[in-house]
Design an enzyme around this catalytic site. Structure first.
Site, PDB file in Angstrom:
ATOM      1  N   LYS A 115       0.834  -1.215   0.000  1.00 40.27           N
ATOM      2  CA  LYS A 115       0.000   0.000   0.000  1.00 40.27           C
ATOM      3  C   LYS A 115       0.862   1.257   0.000  1.00 40.27           C
ATOM      4  O   LYS A 115       0.458   2.282  -0.548  1.00 40.27           O
ATOM      5  CB  LYS A 115      -0.984  -0.012   1.167  1.00 40.27           C
ATOM      6  CG  LYS A 115      -2.078  -1.053   0.936  1.00 40.27           C
ATOM      7  CD  LYS A 115      -3.393  -0.689   1.584  1.00 40.27           C
ATOM      8  CE  LYS A 115      -4.475  -1.641   1.104  1.00 40.27           C
ATOM      9  NZ  LYS A 115      -5.688  -1.571   1.877  1.00 40.27           N
ATOM     10  N   LYS A 197      -3.717 -10.227  -6.571  1.00 37.39           N
ATOM     11  CA  LYS A 197      -4.989 -10.429  -5.864  1.00 37.39           C
ATOM     12  C   LYS A 197      -6.080  -9.515  -6.449  1.00 37.39           C
ATOM     13  O   LYS A 197      -5.772  -8.394  -6.860  1.00 37.39           O
ATOM     14  CB  LYS A 197      -4.719 -10.087  -4.393  1.00 37.39           C
ATOM     15  CG  LYS A 197      -5.874 -10.068  -3.468  1.00 37.39           C
ATOM     16  CD  LYS A 197      -5.370  -9.700  -2.072  1.00 37.39           C
ATOM     17  CE  LYS A 197      -6.390  -8.969  -1.265  1.00 37.39           C
ATOM     18  NZ  LYS A 197      -6.439  -7.554  -1.189  1.00 37.39           N
ATOM     19  N   LYS A 200     -10.618  -4.653  -4.145  1.00 33.17           N
ATOM     20  CA  LYS A 200     -11.812  -3.821  -4.348  1.00 33.17           C
ATOM     21  C   LYS A 200     -11.445  -2.406  -4.777  1.00 33.17           C
ATOM     22  O   LYS A 200     -12.247  -1.702  -5.357  1.00 33.17           O
ATOM     23  CB  LYS A 200     -12.733  -3.836  -3.130  1.00 33.17           C
ATOM     24  CG  LYS A 200     -12.157  -3.381  -1.811  1.00 33.17           C
ATOM     25  CD  LYS A 200     -13.283  -3.145  -0.822  1.00 33.17           C
ATOM     26  CE  LYS A 200     -13.347  -4.099   0.351  1.00 33.17           C
ATOM     27  NZ  LYS A 200     -12.257  -3.908   1.311  1.00 33.17           N
TER      28      LYS A 200
END
Ligand code: AQP
Length: 332
Positions: A115, A197, A200
């Protein structure tokens, strides 16, 4: 403290529209615990703040995530469903646990590294200490099991280490939780980049199938899914796109890979992609119908939020008081 039943806890961030990754890796596994466990399922809105959110969207998705919990089969009478920011004990215990979590441990977290790379302009302290808040979420309820997707295993393991460290200094404070990773669907991959992955928050909507996508959109996204230059449907190393689609098909139909290979022998990828789209849309249709029904009554969702917060706060306060006493904080 004697428990009537073992405890299950898990959470989902309202940081984007929920995906079939969230469903297959996490939510669809939650209802199985309802009978034999005391269950807490949380919408972890404070975690979502580690990335910049549009306030109106965060608010909308908080309601939607709670409604989706129910639409996916969680009975609010048998499970405590609540919003993290409604129970202030989470933030309070998180600070305390920050003081028992090492800088080196947090630096090693894969999610922090990923992130930070993705949001290089906003590498905030919350992103770094995210695992302490997650440890607080889990430990407040004296949790025994944490059903999560594969990507969260590292955070649950850190939570165990912190709990053990705390217990070594102040015995019998926390139950040590176990991560429960499902056998299939624990890491659903992006349809556009099947080595990654399915997220969302992926900026490419074609990479992700959302729980609320309509039938045509679901089928179109699977048709465009990246595969390889072969034509036979078989599960093999290096065939990431097909392996991912076979995993999704298997999760929704219950068929194993050998049965799927036999079913599509001699048929091309396009037949298979259409079939994956159809079984996904069929499985999601009842969830979507129930979701729409629930969202039509916002007052009902708010009543549930209040009920969940009350139930959760009672358990959370018990643990927080115990922690404060053990630490020598003065209770008045
Ligand atoms: N692709 C996935 N496959 C299987 N399980 C998954 N989970 C998430 N993605 C997959 C599981 O869903 C639960 C809740 O996830 P989360 O809200 O903590 O995080 P997220 O969906 O990965 O999204 P984020 O963190 O908001 O942002 P991005 O999209 O940037 O990663 C967890 O049990 C998780 O394992």
């Amino acid at each position: 403290m004697q428990k009537e039943k073992p405890v299950s806890f898990s959470g989902i961030q309202p940081s984007g529209n929920l995906t079939i990754g969230n469903y297959l890796g996490a939510i669809r596994n939650f209802p199985a615990y309802s009978e034999n466990y005391k269950c807490f399922y949380c919408v972890v809105d404070l975690h979502a703040l580690t990335v910049r959110q549009v306030p109106a969207e965060l608010r909308r998705r908080t309601y939607e995530t709670l409604a989706l919990y129910i639409a996916c089969g969680l009975d609010p009478e048998k499970n405590t469903l609540f919003v993290q920011s409604h129970v202030p004990a989470h933030s309070e215990l998180a600070w305390i646990l920050d003081c028992f979590t090492m800088f080196g441990e947090l630096s090693r977290m894969t999610q922090f590294k990923e992130k930070s790379a993705k949001h290089a302009d906003n590498i905030n302290a919350g992103l770094f200490t995210y695992p302490s808040l997650m440890a607080a979420d889990i430990l407040l309820y004296q949790t025994d099991v944490v059903p999560v997707g594969d990507d969260q295993k590292q955070h649950v393991e850190l939570c165990r280490d912190v709990a053990q460290r705390f217990n070594n200094l102040y015995p019998d404070t926390f139950t040590i939780p176990e991560p429960i990773i499902s056998q299939s669907g624990a890491r659903i991959k992006s349809l556009a980049e099947p080595t990654r992955k399915m997220d969302k928050s992926d900026p490419n909507p074609n990479a992700v199938v959302y729980l609320l996508d309509d039938r045509d959109t679901i089928i179109r996204k699977f048709k465009r899914a990246v595969t390889d230059s072969e034509t036979s449907v078989r599960y093999a190393p290096g065939k990431d796109g097909i392996n991912n689609l076979m995993t999704i098909y298997s999760c929704f139909t219950g068929k194993d890979f050998a049965a799927i290979e036999a079913e599509f022998a001699g048929r091309g990828y396009s037949d298979f992609k259409l079939a994956v789209g159809e079984v996904t849309a069929d499985a999601l249709a009842p969830v979507q119908a129930e979701f729409r029904r629930l969202m039509a009554d916002k007052t009902y969702i708010e009543d549930l939020m209040r009920k969940g917060a009350r139930e959760a706060a009672i358990c959370a306060a018990r643990t927080l008081t115990k922690v404060k006493k053990k630490l020598g904080l003065v209770l008045i």
